[in-house]
Write a protein that holds these residues in place. Sequence first.
Motif, short mmCIF file in Angstrom:
data_model
loop_
_atom_site.label_atom_id
_atom_site.label_comp_id
_atom_site.label_asym_id
_atom_site.label_seq_id
_atom_site.Cartn_x
_atom_site.Cartn_y
_atom_site.Cartn_z
N PRO A 51 43.78 33.83 26.94
CA PRO A 51 43.09 32.60 27.58
C PRO A 51 43.60 31.82 28.70
O PRO A 51 42.77 31.52 29.57
CB PRO A 51 43.15 31.61 26.37
N VAL A 52 44.72 32.07 28.98
CA VAL A 52 45.30 31.37 30.32
C VAL A 52 46.05 32.50 31.09
O VAL A 52 46.70 32.04 32.08
CB VAL A 52 46.22 30.21 29.98
N GLY A 53 45.77 33.78 30.95
CA GLY A 53 46.48 34.82 31.66
C GLY A 53 45.68 35.14 32.96
O GLY A 53 44.66 34.89 33.03
N GLU A 54 46.46 36.27 33.43
CA GLU A 54 45.72 37.11 34.48
C GLU A 54 44.68 37.67 34.11
O GLU A 54 44.31 38.29 32.97
CB GLU A 54 46.76 38.02 34.98
N ARG A 55 43.43 37.82 34.99
CA ARG A 55 42.40 38.86 34.82
C ARG A 55 42.88 40.11 35.04
O ARG A 55 43.64 40.55 35.79
CB ARG A 55 41.34 38.45 36.27
N LEU A 56 42.46 41.02 34.04
CA LEU A 56 42.59 42.50 33.86
C LEU A 56 41.84 43.13 34.43
O LEU A 56 42.04 44.11 35.19
CB LEU A 56 42.36 42.77 32.20
N TRP A 57 40.41 42.87 34.33
CA TRP A 57 39.37 43.55 35.35
C TRP A 57 38.07 42.61 35.52
O TRP A 57 38.07 41.73 34.63
CB TRP A 57 38.65 44.88 34.63
N HIS A 58 37.12 43.07 36.42
CA HIS A 58 35.80 42.41 36.46
C HIS A 58 34.94 43.34 36.97
O HIS A 58 35.20 44.38 37.43
CB HIS A 58 35.94 41.26 37.50
N ALA A 59 33.68 43.13 36.81
CA ALA A 59 32.58 44.03 37.30
C ALA A 59 31.38 42.93 37.70
O ALA A 59 31.25 41.74 37.46
CB ALA A 59 32.21 44.65 35.99
N THR A 60 30.46 43.61 38.59
CA THR A 60 29.39 42.70 39.12
C THR A 60 28.19 43.38 38.90
O THR A 60 28.24 44.73 39.04
CB THR A 60 29.63 42.20 40.49
N ALA A 61 27.15 42.49 38.91
CA ALA A 61 25.77 43.34 38.83
C ALA A 61 24.73 42.64 39.93
O ALA A 61 24.86 41.41 39.63
CB ALA A 61 25.28 43.69 37.26
N SER A 62 23.63 43.32 40.18
CA SER A 62 22.93 42.64 40.95
C SER A 62 21.69 42.10 40.24
O SER A 62 21.77 42.53 39.07
CB SER A 62 22.44 43.64 42.23
N ALA A 63 20.83 41.38 40.64
CA ALA A 63 19.65 40.82 40.16
C ALA A 63 18.85 42.00 39.76
O ALA A 63 17.84 41.77 38.88
CB ALA A 63 19.03 39.82 41.21
N THR A 64 18.83 43.21 40.45
CA THR A 64 18.12 44.19 40.25
C THR A 64 18.69 45.04 39.08
O THR A 64 18.04 46.11 38.72
CB THR A 64 17.59 45.01 41.31
N THR A 65 19.69 44.81 38.44
CA THR A 65 20.35 45.70 37.56
C THR A 65 19.57 45.67 36.17
O THR A 65 19.03 44.56 35.71
CB THR A 65 21.74 45.28 37.16
N PRO A 66 19.13 46.84 35.44
CA PRO A 66 18.30 46.87 34.39
C PRO A 66 18.94 45.87 33.36
O PRO A 66 20.11 45.91 33.05
CB PRO A 66 18.41 48.28 34.19
N THR A 67 17.91 45.11 32.58
CA THR A 67 18.25 44.13 31.55
C THR A 67 19.19 45.00 30.60
O THR A 67 19.93 44.14 29.85
CB THR A 67 17.19 43.30 31.17
N GLU A 68 18.67 46.22 30.59
CA GLU A 68 19.46 46.71 29.22
C GLU A 68 21.00 46.88 29.40
O GLU A 68 21.80 47.30 28.25
CB GLU A 68 18.74 48.26 29.19
N LEU A 69 21.45 46.87 30.45
CA LEU A 69 23.05 47.19 30.80
C LEU A 69 23.55 45.57 30.33
O LEU A 69 24.87 45.88 30.21
CB LEU A 69 22.99 47.39 32.11
N VAL A 70 22.85 44.61 30.72
CA VAL A 70 23.65 43.39 30.37
C VAL A 70 24.32 43.30 29.02
O VAL A 70 25.62 43.07 28.86
CB VAL A 70 22.74 42.15 30.77
#
Length: 74
Positions: A51-70
């Motif tokens: 909860p207070v540690g370093e970020r391990l990974w992150h990912a981003t998605a655009s507004a056009t990303t298919p909703t099934e992926l979220v």
Amino acid sequence: MEANRGWEKAHTWSDETTIANHESLTLRAEFDHDARHRTDVAWTFAAYENPVGERLWHATASATTPTELVPALL
């Protein structure tokens, strides 16, 4: 979010962003409401060591990303 009971939705001081935190406090999803009608980054997902540690990974998605992926990312 209703289908994923381990997640809690919270709004920031601004109505432009919604944050969802996992009950473990090590996963976070952020949605930028202003990006809906653009191709900008709308979703940001991140995982943290603890909860207070370093970020391990992150990912981003655009507004056009298919909703099934979220849900898959959650």
